[in-house]
Design a protein around this motif. Sequence first.
Motif, PDB file in Angstrom:
ATOM      1  N   ALA A   5     -16.322  32.897  -3.250  1.00 28.73           N
ATOM      2  CA  ALA A   5     -15.859  32.241  -4.280  1.00 28.73           C
ATOM      3  C   ALA A   5     -16.142  30.626  -4.274  1.00 28.73           C
ATOM      4  O   ALA A   5     -16.776  30.204  -5.295  1.00 28.73           O
ATOM      5  CB  ALA A   5     -14.637  32.500  -4.638  1.00 28.73           C
ATOM      6  N   ASN A   6     -16.107  30.094  -3.325  1.00 25.04           N
ATOM      7  CA  ASN A   6     -16.478  28.568  -3.180  1.00 25.04           C
ATOM      8  C   ASN A   6     -18.035  28.499  -3.450  1.00 25.04           C
ATOM      9  O   ASN A   6     -18.383  27.614  -3.868  1.00 25.04           O
ATOM     10  CB  ASN A   6     -16.207  28.346  -1.797  1.00 25.04           C
ATOM     11  N   LYS A   7     -18.813  29.546  -2.854  1.00 27.29           N
ATOM     12  CA  LYS A   7     -20.069  29.016  -3.423  1.00 27.29           C
ATOM     13  C   LYS A   7     -20.387  29.233  -4.731  1.00 27.29           C
ATOM     14  O   LYS A   7     -21.209  28.685  -5.358  1.00 27.29           O
ATOM     15  CB  LYS A   7     -21.063  30.356  -2.431  1.00 27.29           C
ATOM     16  N   TYR A   8     -19.799  30.335  -5.403  1.00 24.99           N
ATOM     17  CA  TYR A   8     -19.833  30.558  -6.981  1.00 24.99           C
ATOM     18  C   TYR A   8     -19.425  29.203  -7.682  1.00 24.99           C
ATOM     19  O   TYR A   8     -19.923  28.645  -8.364  1.00 24.99           O
ATOM     20  CB  TYR A   8     -19.201  31.791  -7.302  1.00 24.99           C
ATOM     21  N   ALA A   9     -18.331  28.813  -7.194  1.00 20.44           N
ATOM     22  CA  ALA A   9     -17.826  27.487  -7.790  1.00 20.44           C
ATOM     23  C   ALA A   9     -18.733  26.355  -7.530  1.00 20.44           C
ATOM     24  O   ALA A   9     -18.902  25.722  -8.425  1.00 20.44           O
ATOM     25  CB  ALA A   9     -16.376  27.234  -6.986  1.00 20.44           C
ATOM     26  N   GLU A  10     -19.579  26.267  -6.502  1.00 17.08           N
ATOM     27  CA  GLU A  10     -20.367  25.187  -6.454  1.00 17.08           C
ATOM     28  C   GLU A  10     -21.547  25.344  -7.201  1.00 17.08           C
ATOM     29  O   GLU A  10     -22.138  24.459  -7.885  1.00 17.08           O
ATOM     30  CB  GLU A  10     -20.892  25.156  -4.938  1.00 17.08           C
ATOM     31  N   ILE A  11     -21.962  26.627  -7.500  1.00 16.43           N
ATOM     32  CA  ILE A  11     -23.260  26.706  -8.388  1.00 16.43           C
ATOM     33  C   ILE A  11     -22.661  26.406  -9.625  1.00 16.43           C
ATOM     34  O   ILE A  11     -23.381  25.888 -10.577  1.00 16.43           O
ATOM     35  CB  ILE A  11     -23.617  28.303  -8.423  1.00 16.43           C
ATOM     36  N   GLU A  12     -21.394  26.923 -10.220  1.00 16.62           N
ATOM     37  CA  GLU A  12     -20.997  26.894 -11.415  1.00 16.62           C
ATOM     38  C   GLU A  12     -20.920  25.290 -11.676  1.00 16.62           C
ATOM     39  O   GLU A  12     -21.297  24.985 -12.853  1.00 16.62           O
ATOM     40  CB  GLU A  12     -19.724  27.569 -11.477  1.00 16.62           C
ATOM     41  N   GLU A  13     -20.249  24.583 -10.986  1.00 20.43           N
ATOM     42  CA  GLU A  13     -20.263  23.221 -10.939  1.00 20.43           C
ATOM     43  C   GLU A  13     -21.746  22.351 -11.132  1.00 20.43           C
ATOM     44  O   GLU A  13     -21.624  21.475 -12.029  1.00 20.43           O
ATOM     45  CB  GLU A  13     -19.322  22.368  -9.820  1.00 20.43           C
ATOM     46  N   ALA A  14     -22.670  23.010 -10.568  1.00 25.82           N
ATOM     47  CA  ALA A  14     -23.943  22.250 -10.405  1.00 25.82           C
ATOM     48  C   ALA A  14     -24.473  22.667 -11.836  1.00 25.82           C
ATOM     49  O   ALA A  14     -25.049  21.615 -12.521  1.00 25.82           O
ATOM     50  CB  ALA A  14     -24.683  22.872  -9.407  1.00 25.82           C
ATOM     51  N   LEU A  15     -24.381  23.857 -12.307  1.00 27.76           N
ATOM     52  CA  LEU A  15     -24.939  24.161 -13.579  1.00 27.76           C
ATOM     53  C   LEU A  15     -24.199  23.248 -14.857  1.00 27.76           C
ATOM     54  O   LEU A  15     -24.684  22.733 -15.680  1.00 27.76           O
ATOM     55  CB  LEU A  15     -24.628  25.731 -13.836  1.00 27.76           C
ATOM     56  N   ARG A  16     -22.846  23.099 -14.753  1.00 37.98           N
ATOM     57  CA  ARG A  16     -22.474  22.389 -15.610  1.00 37.98           C
ATOM     58  C   ARG A  16     -22.630  20.750 -15.435  1.00 37.98           C
ATOM     59  O   ARG A  16     -23.061  20.281 -16.547  1.00 37.98           O
ATOM     60  CB  ARG A  16     -20.678  22.431 -15.402  1.00 37.98           C
ATOM     61  N   GLN A  17     -23.115  20.303 -14.259  1.00 38.87           N
ATOM     62  CA  GLN A  17     -23.221  18.893 -14.464  1.00 38.87           C
ATOM     63  C   GLN A  17     -24.839  18.722 -14.857  1.00 38.87           C
ATOM     64  O   GLN A  17     -25.237  17.851 -15.735  1.00 38.87           O
ATOM     65  CB  GLN A  17     -23.288  18.324 -12.863  1.00 38.87           C
ATOM     66  N   LYS A  18     -25.729  19.753 -14.689  1.00 34.82           N
ATOM     67  CA  LYS A  18     -27.198  19.850 -15.236  1.00 34.82           C
ATOM     68  C   LYS A  18     -27.019  19.916 -16.751  1.00 34.82           C
ATOM     69  O   LYS A  18     -27.805  19.199 -17.453  1.00 34.82           O
ATOM     70  CB  LYS A  18     -27.862  20.804 -14.535  1.00 34.82           C
ATOM     71  N   ARG A  19     -26.249  20.819 -17.212  1.00 32.47           N
ATOM     72  CA  ARG A  19     -25.953  21.017 -18.673  1.00 32.47           C
ATOM     73  C   ARG A  19     -25.772  19.637 -19.189  1.00 32.47           C
ATOM     74  O   ARG A  19     -26.428  19.140 -20.480  1.00 32.47           O
ATOM     75  CB  ARG A  19     -25.397  21.919 -18.961  1.00 32.47           C
ATOM     76  N   ARG A  20     -24.812  18.886 -18.717  1.00 33.76           N
ATOM     77  CA  ARG A  20     -24.503  17.601 -19.101  1.00 33.76           C
ATOM     78  C   ARG A  20     -25.568  16.418 -19.117  1.00 33.76           C
ATOM     79  O   ARG A  20     -25.531  15.857 -19.915  1.00 33.76           O
ATOM     80  CB  ARG A  20     -23.126  17.049 -18.410  1.00 33.76           C
ATOM     81  N   ARG A  21     -26.313  16.468 -17.915  1.00 33.32           N
ATOM     82  CA  ARG A  21     -27.306  15.442 -17.635  1.00 33.32           C
ATOM     83  C   ARG A  21     -28.468  15.962 -19.020  1.00 33.32           C
ATOM     84  O   ARG A  21     -28.878  15.030 -19.608  1.00 33.32           O
ATOM     85  CB  ARG A  21     -28.016  15.633 -16.540  1.00 33.32           C
ATOM     86  N   GLU A  22     -28.617  17.195 -19.023  1.00 37.31           N
ATOM     87  CA  GLU A  22     -29.701  17.683 -20.161  1.00 37.31           C
ATOM     88  C   GLU A  22     -29.490  17.269 -21.482  1.00 37.31           C
ATOM     89  O   GLU A  22     -29.945  16.589 -22.370  1.00 37.31           O
ATOM     90  CB  GLU A  22     -30.180  19.114 -20.091  1.00 37.31           C
ATOM     91  N   ALA A  23     -27.919  17.364 -21.834  1.00 40.26           N
ATOM     92  CA  ALA A  23     -27.625  16.949 -23.221  1.00 40.26           C
ATOM     93  C   ALA A  23     -27.531  15.543 -23.375  1.00 40.26           C
ATOM     94  O   ALA A  23     -27.912  15.258 -24.642  1.00 40.26           O
ATOM     95  CB  ALA A  23     -26.020  17.550 -23.388  1.00 40.26           C
ATOM     96  N   LYS A  24     -27.261  14.844 -22.388  1.00 39.60           N
ATOM     97  CA  LYS A  24     -27.297  13.324 -22.583  1.00 39.60           C
ATOM     98  C   LYS A  24     -28.693  12.747 -22.708  1.00 39.60           C
ATOM     99  O   LYS A  24     -29.014  11.916 -23.473  1.00 39.60           O
ATOM    100  CB  LYS A  24     -26.710  12.825 -21.243  1.00 39.60           C
ATOM    101  N   SER A  25     -29.764  13.559 -22.099  1.00 38.43           N
ATOM    102  CA  SER A  25     -30.972  13.138 -22.058  1.00 38.43           C
ATOM    103  C   SER A  25     -31.483  13.653 -23.533  1.00 38.43           C
ATOM    104  O   SER A  25     -32.420  12.865 -24.334  1.00 38.43           O
ATOM    105  CB  SER A  25     -32.078  13.937 -21.110  1.00 38.43           C
TER     106      SER A  25
END
Length: 258
Positions: free
Chosen positions: A215-235
Amino acid sequence: MEGSGKTPELSQGNRDQEMAELAKEVKDLQRKVEGGRDRPIALSLLSASPFSMRIQEYRAPRDFKCPTMPTYDGMEDPSDHLIRFQAKMMVIGAEDPMYCRAFFSTLGGAAQQWFLSLPPRSINRFETLAEQFLTYFAGSMKTKKHFMDLTTIQQGETETLKEFLKRWQKEVQTVEDLNDQTTLTLFVEALRSGDLFTSLRRETPETYAQAVQRANKYAEIEEALRQKRRREAKSHRDEARARPVDRSSKWEDRPNID
């Protein structure tokens, strides 16, 4: 005659000294009966140690350093304090007598007064001291819940996996008599339908600890995807702001007022 005249005078002096010593002993006894509130703590420790002679005569190694930790005053859960203390003493390889002697330094307030009230030489090992400590401050222990209370815990629709895992772990710590397989089953059922739930149902781990690791691994991936989407939206927003405006088309769109 001269020698016989001195003897009564010396005897009277001895009697006065004996009376003074007796009065002092009576006064000391009265103070002990009344609770000894006016006795200095240092004298109380020296004259009424709760430890056996084996513990009192123990000499700590020269390189021993008493671990530093917050003092316990009787208000928090005593088991938490006891576990922290034992963990620190275990790391430095302390022996049982040192456990006993160092424990007093971690107490304050009501807990310190409790320690001083223990009967002299009533403690011969740390296990006995720990049992009496937990018994006396049992009223400050956290109330444990039944494992069925975990069935009400569910991951929210908008709750991230990271947020849920933090909340779940906090709730698990309040439950008593919880075995590994029961915890594993309740954990899986508490998850929202999604990739992690599917993974755990398709390939169920043998232990609860393994499920949490996944579950911790999935949480890390989920958080990484969320951060990437935020960066893409800002870009995308930054690109839109930087894009030059076609003023000619705007001019052509203006109505003719002639």
